[in-house]
Design an enzyme around this catalytic site. Structure first.
Site, PDB file in Angstrom:
ATOM      1  N   THR A  39       4.796  -9.274   3.154  1.00 45.96           N
ATOM      2  CA  THR A  39       5.918  -9.545   3.855  1.00 45.96           C
ATOM      3  C   THR A  39       5.422 -11.106   4.731  1.00 45.96           C
ATOM      4  OG1 THR A  39       6.269  -7.409   4.670  1.00 45.96           O
ATOM      5  CG2 THR A  39       7.105  -9.228   6.262  1.00 45.96           C
ATOM      6  N   TYR A  52      14.596  -7.855   3.380  1.00 47.99           N
ATOM      7  CA  TYR A  52      14.042  -9.135   2.850  1.00 47.99           C
ATOM      8  C   TYR A  52      13.250  -8.729   1.713  1.00 47.99           C
ATOM      9  CZ  TYR A  52       9.870  -7.071   4.410  1.00 47.99           C
ATOM     10  OH  TYR A  52       8.734  -6.073   4.686  1.00 47.99           O
ATOM     11  N   SER A  85       2.719  -5.512  -1.259  1.00 48.37           N
ATOM     12  CA  SER A  85       1.564  -5.022  -1.512  1.00 48.37           C
ATOM     13  C   SER A  85       1.604  -3.649  -1.947  1.00 48.37           C
ATOM     14  CB  SER A  85       0.577  -4.855  -0.275  1.00 48.37           C
ATOM     15  OG  SER A  85       0.970  -4.154   0.563  1.00 48.37           O
ATOM     16  N   THR A 118       1.266  -5.581   4.653  1.00 47.71           N
ATOM     17  CA  THR A 118       0.382  -4.646   5.461  1.00 47.71           C
ATOM     18  C   THR A 118       0.261  -3.249   4.827  1.00 47.71           C
ATOM     19  OG1 THR A 118       2.702  -3.961   6.336  1.00 47.71           O
ATOM     20  CG2 THR A 118       1.580  -5.731   7.593  1.00 47.71           C
ATOM     21  N   ASP A 119       1.440  -2.985   3.684  1.00 49.23           N
ATOM     22  CA  ASP A 119       1.483  -1.563   3.406  1.00 49.23           C
ATOM     23  C   ASP A 119       0.077  -1.150   2.833  1.00 49.23           C
ATOM     24  OD1 ASP A 119       4.166  -1.408   3.957  1.00 49.23           O
ATOM     25  OD2 ASP A 119       4.771  -1.575   1.929  1.00 49.23           O
ATOM     26  N   LYS A 191      -2.909   1.578   9.162  1.00 53.36           N
ATOM     27  CA  LYS A 191      -1.556   1.204   9.568  1.00 53.36           C
ATOM     28  C   LYS A 191      -0.844   2.372  10.146  1.00 53.36           C
ATOM     29  CE  LYS A 191       3.194  -0.796   7.808  1.00 53.36           C
ATOM     30  NZ  LYS A 191       3.405  -1.564   6.997  1.00 53.36           N
ATOM     31  N   GLU A 312     -14.092  25.480   6.469  1.00 49.73           N
ATOM     32  CA  GLU A 312     -13.398  26.643   6.082  1.00 49.73           C
ATOM     33  C   GLU A 312     -13.309  26.699   4.637  1.00 49.73           C
ATOM     34  OE1 GLU A 312      -9.653  27.961   8.381  1.00 49.73           O
ATOM     35  OE2 GLU A 312      -9.774  25.994   8.980  1.00 49.73           O
TER      36      GLU A 312
HETATM   37  N1  ASP Z   1       5.976  -4.180   1.852  1.00 52.53           N
HETATM   38  C1  ASP Z   1       5.373  -5.242   2.365  1.00 52.53           C
HETATM   39  C2  ASP Z   1       3.859  -5.499   1.828  1.00 52.53           C
HETATM   40  O1  ASP Z   1       2.983  -4.530   1.832  1.00 52.53           O
HETATM   41  C3  ASP Z   1       5.108  -4.854   3.912  1.00 52.53           C
HETATM   42  C4  ASP Z   1       4.503  -5.809   4.750  1.00 52.53           C
HETATM   43  O2  ASP Z   1       3.772  -6.819   4.578  1.00 52.53           O
HETATM   44  O3  ASP Z   1       4.497  -5.746   6.074  1.00 52.53           O
HETATM   45  O4  ASP Z   1       3.756  -6.184   1.099  1.00 52.53           O
END
Ligand code: ASP
Length: 355
Positions: A39, A52, A85, A118-119, A191, A312
């Site tokens: 992103t 986006y 990602s 971020t993913d 995350k 367990e």
């Molecule tokens: N789908 C995006 C990625 O991981 C989300 C992000 O970057 O926040 O590339």
């Protein structure tokens, strides 16, 4: 005579100015930015829409959006990939890690920044933490808002990431992730929100530090083995073994376990309930998998705490290893690398206890 001196001084001044203009200011650390997409490199048609596309703008655009980084370091950029990602892959990991190792070996490079989505940044970060062979700072950064958004978070994150990569105090702290002013260890970060800008946390271990407009404050060094001291290596590795994660719920079907094994999974990670628990039938399916030579590591779908041996589930009898505090996604990363060395579950448990 006097005229000659003036000419010489003028020529020297020109040489110095040309050097600075060409980015050859040797006083500043040299930082390389490797862009992979996400992103942070995403774009949308308007500044205010939710929809986006990730991985649209190139590394030069990312660098030019933050001219202030030139005050911190001499920065160059390379494009490794340009994907969301969610499409990060073993192949890109291997290419990225190999390039980082090459760059880090050069005395012309002081630090490396990787822009990422971020993913799956936590998986890439942990993979690099295990296979890059350097004490120089290796810093991932990302953004929740695309580059075209109102209040895009990418530019300040890049600025702070370069500040960390250029900081001699960052050496020896393993691979780090810098977002929203926080410096996380790659092993501890996760995350926690699908939408909030403040999405990343390090639940068990806490932050490594903070970077406030490029001013870094350091809190700790990571405890587990990483980077230059790690036994794992990608030298000569062309592909990584298949490891599948099985999500456990109440009354879960055991089909996915049998199916993963039938389709060639070399190992399974269970995202169990509670302390890595699972239903009786799921445990029977796990025993069938182990009987076929598949390695199984029990992790938990719970976001914090750790999975212990023989709590367990009787791991000694069943033949499973446990992930400790590693999430299922990170356990999968460690297991892929561990399988390059062994399929012995005792040795694999030992890796999980040390990494
Ligand atoms: N789908 C995006 C990625 O991981 C989300 C992000 O970057 O926040 O590339």
């Amino acid at each position: 005579m006097k005229f000659n001196k003036i000419v010489i001084v003028f020529i020297l001044a020109l040489i110095v100015a040309a050097g600075a203009w060409a980015g050859e200011d040797t006083d500043k650390p040299n930082v390389v930015i490797l862009a992979t997409g996400g992103t942070i490199a995403g774009s949308a048609e308007t500044q205010t829409q939710a929809g986006y596309t990730s991985g649209q703008v190139g590394v030069d655009v990312l660098i030019n959006a933050v001219p202030q980084i030139k005050e911190l370091a001499d920065v160059t950029g390379e494009q490794i990939s340009n994907v969301g990602s969610q499409d990060m892959s073993d192949a890109i990991w291997l290419t990225l890690a190999a390039r980082i190792n090459e760059l880090a070996a050069s005395d012309k490079v002081d630090g490396i920044v990787i822009t990422h989505g971020t993913d799956t940044i936590e998986e890439t970060g942990y993979f690099l933490n295990l296979v890059v062979k350097t004490d120089k700072p290796v810093v991932l950064t990302a953004a929740m808002r695309p580059s075209t958004a109102l209040s895009a978070d990418g530019p300040l994150n890049i600025f702070n990431a370069v500040a960390v990569a250029a900081d001699p105090e960052a050496k020896g702290r393993g691979v780090m992730v810098v977002t929203n002013d926080d410096i996380h260890g790659a092993r501890s970060i996760t995350k926690t929100s699908a939408t909030d800008v403040q999405t990343f946390m390090s639940p068990e271990r806490g932050l490594i530090g903070v970077s406030l407009y490029g001013v870094n404050r350091w809190f700790r060094y990571p405890y587990r083995t990483h980077t230059s001291k790690s036994e794992f290596s990608i030298e000569g590795v062309k592909a990584l073994p298949r490891v599948d994660v099985i999500y456990i719920t109440a009354d879960v079907s055991t089909d996915l376990i049998d199916c993963a094994v039938a389709n060639g999974a070399k190992a399974l990670v269970t995202a169990g309930v509670g302390n890595g628990n699972m239903t009786g039938p799921a445990l029977e399916a796990i025993k069938r998998a182990i009987a076929k030579g598949v390695v199984v590591v029990r992790a938990t779908r719970v976001p914090s705490g750790s999975v212990g041996r023989n709590v367990e589930v009787q791991d000694d009898e069943v033949g499973t290893a446990v992930s400790g505090e590693l999430s299922p996604a990170k356990a999968r990363v460690l297991l892929k690398l561990a399988l390059l060395k062994t399929t012995d579950v005792v040795a694999i448990q030992d890796y999980f206890d040390r990494y």
